[in-house]
Design a protein around this motif. Structure first.
Motif, PDB file in Angstrom:
ATOM      1  N   SER A 223       0.822  -1.216   0.000  1.00  0.00           N
ATOM      2  CA  SER A 223       0.000   0.000   0.000  1.00  0.00           C
ATOM      3  C   SER A 223       0.851   1.260   0.000  1.00  0.00           C
ATOM      4  O   SER A 223       0.421   2.303  -0.481  1.00  0.00           O
ATOM      5  N   LEU A 224       2.065   1.188   0.516  1.00  0.00           N
ATOM      6  CA  LEU A 224       2.937   2.365   0.506  1.00  0.00           C
ATOM      7  C   LEU A 224       3.697   2.484  -0.820  1.00  0.00           C
ATOM      8  O   LEU A 224       4.444   3.432  -1.022  1.00  0.00           O
ATOM      9  N   GLY A 225       3.532   1.459  -1.665  1.00  0.00           N
ATOM     10  CA  GLY A 225       4.175   1.528  -2.977  1.00  0.00           C
ATOM     11  C   GLY A 225       5.617   1.066  -3.004  1.00  0.00           C
ATOM     12  O   GLY A 225       6.296   1.205  -4.020  1.00  0.00           O
ATOM     13  N   CYS A 226       6.111   0.517  -1.897  1.00  0.00           N
ATOM     14  CA  CYS A 226       7.515   0.059  -1.851  1.00  0.00           C
ATOM     15  C   CYS A 226       7.781  -0.948  -2.952  1.00  0.00           C
ATOM     16  O   CYS A 226       8.875  -1.020  -3.531  1.00  0.00           O
ATOM     17  N   VAL A 227       6.721  -1.740  -3.215  1.00  0.00           N
ATOM     18  CA  VAL A 227       6.857  -2.873  -4.105  1.00  0.00           C
ATOM     19  C   VAL A 227       7.148  -2.459  -5.552  1.00  0.00           C
ATOM     20  O   VAL A 227       7.685  -3.234  -6.333  1.00  0.00           O
ATOM     21  N   THR A 228       6.829  -1.204  -5.896  1.00  0.00           N
ATOM     22  CA  THR A 228       7.069  -0.797  -7.274  1.00  0.00           C
ATOM     23  C   THR A 228       8.561  -0.694  -7.579  1.00  0.00           C
ATOM     24  O   THR A 228       8.977  -0.905  -8.716  1.00  0.00           O
ATOM     25  N   CYS A 229       9.359  -0.369  -6.565  1.00  0.00           N
ATOM     26  CA  CYS A 229      10.813  -0.274  -6.785  1.00  0.00           C
ATOM     27  C   CYS A 229      11.560  -1.496  -6.265  1.00  0.00           C
ATOM     28  O   CYS A 229      12.521  -1.954  -6.871  1.00  0.00           O
ATOM     29  N   HIS A 230      11.139  -1.990  -5.111  1.00  0.00           N
ATOM     30  CA  HIS A 230      11.824  -3.153  -4.535  1.00  0.00           C
ATOM     31  C   HIS A 230      11.164  -4.422  -5.054  1.00  0.00           C
ATOM     32  O   HIS A 230      10.318  -5.025  -4.396  1.00  0.00           O
ATOM     33  N   ARG A 231      11.572  -4.801  -6.261  1.00  0.00           N
ATOM     34  CA  ARG A 231      10.967  -5.981  -6.869  1.00  0.00           C
ATOM     35  C   ARG A 231      11.785  -7.209  -6.540  1.00  0.00           C
ATOM     36  O   ARG A 231      12.943  -7.127  -6.147  1.00  0.00           O
ATOM     37  N   ALA A 232      11.175  -8.366  -6.723  1.00  0.00           N
ATOM     38  CA  ALA A 232      11.845  -9.625  -6.392  1.00  0.00           C
ATOM     39  C   ALA A 232      12.729 -10.104  -7.529  1.00  0.00           C
ATOM     40  O   ALA A 232      13.019 -11.280  -7.646  1.00  0.00           O
ATOM     41  N   ASP A 233      13.126  -9.193  -8.400  1.00  0.00           N
ATOM     42  CA  ASP A 233      14.078  -9.557  -9.444  1.00  0.00           C
ATOM     43  C   ASP A 233      15.127  -8.451  -9.502  1.00  0.00           C
ATOM     44  O   ASP A 233      15.224  -7.642  -8.592  1.00  0.00           O
ATOM     45  N   THR A 234      15.892  -8.367 -10.549  1.00  0.00           N
ATOM     46  CA  THR A 234      16.941  -7.351 -10.609  1.00  0.00           C
ATOM     47  C   THR A 234      16.508  -6.142 -11.428  1.00  0.00           C
ATOM     48  O   THR A 234      17.321  -5.270 -11.723  1.00  0.00           O
ATOM     49  N   GLN A 235      15.211  -6.077 -11.792  1.00  0.00           N
ATOM     50  CA  GLN A 235      14.749  -4.997 -12.652  1.00  0.00           C
ATOM     51  C   GLN A 235      14.287  -3.759 -11.886  1.00  0.00           C
ATOM     52  O   GLN A 235      14.007  -2.735 -12.499  1.00  0.00           O
ATOM     53  N   GLY A 236      14.199  -3.857 -10.551  1.00  0.00           N
ATOM     54  CA  GLY A 236      13.647  -2.735  -9.785  1.00  0.00           C
ATOM     55  C   GLY A 236      14.601  -1.566  -9.687  1.00  0.00           C
ATOM     56  O   GLY A 236      15.808  -1.710  -9.866  1.00  0.00           O
ATOM     57  N   ARG A 237      14.038  -0.386  -9.395  1.00  0.00           N
ATOM     58  CA  ARG A 237      14.893   0.786  -9.211  1.00  0.00           C
ATOM     59  C   ARG A 237      15.553   0.785  -7.837  1.00  0.00           C
ATOM     60  O   ARG A 237      16.470   1.532  -7.578  1.00  0.00           O
ATOM     61  N   GLY A 238      14.999  -0.056  -6.948  1.00  0.00           N
ATOM     62  CA  GLY A 238      15.603  -0.221  -5.631  1.00  0.00           C
ATOM     63  C   GLY A 238      16.125  -1.642  -5.511  1.00  0.00           C
ATOM     64  O   GLY A 238      15.812  -2.497  -6.344  1.00  0.00           O
ATOM     65  N   PRO A 239      16.947  -1.907  -4.475  1.00  0.00           N
ATOM     66  CA  PRO A 239      17.499  -3.253  -4.319  1.00  0.00           C
ATOM     67  C   PRO A 239      16.397  -4.297  -4.091  1.00  0.00           C
ATOM     68  O   PRO A 239      15.380  -4.002  -3.476  1.00  0.00           O
ATOM     69  N   ASN A 240      16.639  -5.476  -4.614  1.00  0.00           N
ATOM     70  CA  ASN A 240      15.797  -6.634  -4.310  1.00  0.00           C
ATOM     71  C   ASN A 240      16.023  -6.993  -2.851  1.00  0.00           C
ATOM     72  O   ASN A 240      17.162  -7.161  -2.426  1.00  0.00           O
ATOM     73  N   LEU A 241      14.945  -7.069  -2.073  1.00  0.00           N
ATOM     74  CA  LEU A 241      15.115  -7.245  -0.632  1.00  0.00           C
ATOM     75  C   LEU A 241      15.097  -8.708  -0.194  1.00  0.00           C
ATOM     76  O   LEU A 241      15.263  -9.001   0.981  1.00  0.00           O
ATOM     77  N   VAL A 242      14.897  -9.614  -1.123  1.00  0.00           N
ATOM     78  CA  VAL A 242      14.828 -11.024  -0.750  1.00  0.00           C
ATOM     79  C   VAL A 242      16.201 -11.495  -0.267  1.00  0.00           C
ATOM     80  O   VAL A 242      17.204 -11.334  -0.966  1.00  0.00           O
ATOM     81  N   PRO A 314       4.317  -8.821  -3.041  1.00  0.00           N
ATOM     82  CA  PRO A 314       2.947  -8.609  -3.522  1.00  0.00           C
ATOM     83  C   PRO A 314       2.883  -7.687  -4.738  1.00  0.00           C
ATOM     84  O   PRO A 314       3.771  -6.880  -4.963  1.00  0.00           O
ATOM     85  N   LYS A 315       1.842  -7.869  -5.504  1.00  0.00           N
ATOM     86  CA  LYS A 315       1.596  -6.977  -6.627  1.00  0.00           C
ATOM     87  C   LYS A 315       1.159  -5.632  -6.066  1.00  0.00           C
ATOM     88  O   LYS A 315       0.528  -5.559  -5.032  1.00  0.00           O
ATOM     89  N   PRO A 316       1.519  -4.549  -6.734  1.00  0.00           N
ATOM     90  CA  PRO A 316       1.093  -3.250  -6.226  1.00  0.00           C
ATOM     91  C   PRO A 316      -0.415  -3.089  -6.290  1.00  0.00           C
ATOM     92  O   PRO A 316      -0.960  -2.726  -7.318  1.00  0.00           O
ATOM     93  N   THR A 317      -1.083  -3.392  -5.204  1.00  0.00           N
ATOM     94  CA  THR A 317      -2.518  -3.166  -5.119  1.00  0.00           C
ATOM     95  C   THR A 317      -2.746  -2.307  -3.902  1.00  0.00           C
ATOM     96  O   THR A 317      -1.871  -2.164  -3.072  1.00  0.00           O
ATOM     97  N   SER A 318      -3.917  -1.706  -3.813  1.00  0.00           N
ATOM     98  CA  SER A 318      -4.162  -0.864  -2.649  1.00  0.00           C
ATOM     99  C   SER A 318      -4.845  -1.690  -1.572  1.00  0.00           C
ATOM    100  O   SER A 318      -6.050  -1.774  -1.517  1.00  0.00           O
ATOM    101  N   VAL A 319      -4.027  -2.301  -0.753  1.00  0.00           N
ATOM    102  CA  VAL A 319      -4.561  -3.068   0.372  1.00  0.00           C
ATOM    103  C   VAL A 319      -4.585  -2.150   1.569  1.00  0.00           C
ATOM    104  O   VAL A 319      -3.598  -1.516   1.894  1.00  0.00           O
TER     105      VAL A 319
END
Ligand code: CUA
Length: 335
Positions: A223-242, A314-319
């Protein structure tokens, strides 16, 4: 031994006997030395009292005597140091298998959140025989988490985490105090630790409909949108946190830090402080946008990404299913 006049609080944790043994040793040692010194004072006062016709004679000292009373105490003090340091190290090192409880102190209450999601105020339920690690922070001023029966006392500070742990050894209800003067209601900042049999504790845990802390964190992460940058692959604008939590992280400035709770917390509140190598300082701060509780849940979520590798981010949804002020409005901070 004295039921109505206990010399020290009940012993209800695995640390208590060790603390008491050192304490009793210090009391006996101090008592012995006091008696010895006063005995000599009285003895010499009588022996060398002033008598008519007797003149005092000068004594030049004795190397043997001075060495004795220097070297023996030195070894005694060294023993106390080693003993105390070993005990301190044990108290400061939570066992790896410990379950985690997040603690947020504020004027004037204790807020607890179990890893399983149960929240409590001024009361904490724990199972007997289980290592419990307390990850603590304060919403306002300095408090101190003090459970005499566990021999546990740790300052709780705003703006950072402090840690303590215990293993309760006896079912029962034990006093929790705040041991740092924190304002007019300081004396009322008290609570209880309820130590339960494991089966009873499981029943208590399953009683509620709480969302586990890591899962609440996962919802916030979306819901805070972290997921848009911190993706579970190497394509995100932020580090993968896994798999990041607890591991060394190479920073842009060449330093390496360990991704502990404190680092994760800082990276949310002050993302510019430690930029991960290969990334740009583009993350906005979340200072004031998340409560201390939400911060703890986010940290719990990032850590949970280790336990189940490739846990689906999670997928970016508004939970917005979260029971602690999910709207953008930060909780009022008590000054
Ligand atoms: Cu909180 Cu004293």
């Amino acid at each position: 031994m004295f039921n109505n006049f206990p010399l020290w609080p009940e012993r209800a944790s695995s640390l208590a006997p060790g603390v008491d043994a050192l304490y009793i040793f210090l009391v006996i040692l101090s008592g012995f030395m006091s008696v010895l010194i006063f005995a000599f004072v009285l003895f010499f006062a009588a022996k060398y009292r002033r008598r008519p016709g007797v003149l005092a004679e000068q004594i030049e000292g004795s190397n043997a005597l001075e060495l004795t009373w220097s070297i023996i105490p030195m070894f005694v003090f060294l023993a106390i140091f080693v003993w105390g340091a070993a005990l301190y190290y044990k108290m400061r090192t939570p066992p790896r298998d410990a379950t985690e409880v997040y603690v947020v102190a504020k004027q004037w209450m204790w807020k607890f959140e179990h890893a399983e999601g149960q929240r409590e105020i001024n009361e904490l339920h724990v199972p007997v025989g289980q290592n419990v690690k307390m990850i603590m922070t304060s919403q306002d001023v300095i408090h101190s988490f003090f459970v005499p029966a566990f021999r546990v006392k740790q300052d709780v500070l705003p703006g950072r985490y402090t840690i303590t742990w215990f293993k309760a050894t006896k079912p029962g209800t034990y006093h929790l105090f705040c041991a740092e003067y924190c304002g007019s209601q300081h004396s009322g900042m008290i609570g209880w630790i309820d130590v339960m049999e494991p089966a009873q504790y499981q029943a208590w845990l399953s009683g509620g409909t709480a969302i586990p802390a890591a899962q609440a964190g996962q919802q916030l992460f979306a819901s805070l949108g972290c997921v848009t940058c911190h993706r579970a692959d190497t394509q995100g604008r932020g580090p993968n946190l896994v798999g990041v939590a607890g591991k060394p992280v190479l920073l842009e400035d060449g330093r390496t830090v360990t991704a502990d709770d404190e680092y994760i917390r800082e990276s949310i509140l002050n993302p510019g402080a430690k930029i991960v190598a290969g990334f740009k300082p583009i993350m906005p701060t979340f200072q004031g946008m998340v409560t201390e509780e939400q911060l703890n849940e986010l940290v719990a979520y990032v850590k949970s990404l280790n336990q189940t590798p490739l846990n689906q981010i999670p997928k970016p949804t508004s939970v917005t299913q979260n029971n602690s002020a999910p709207s953008g409005a930060p909780q009022m901070q008590v000054q």
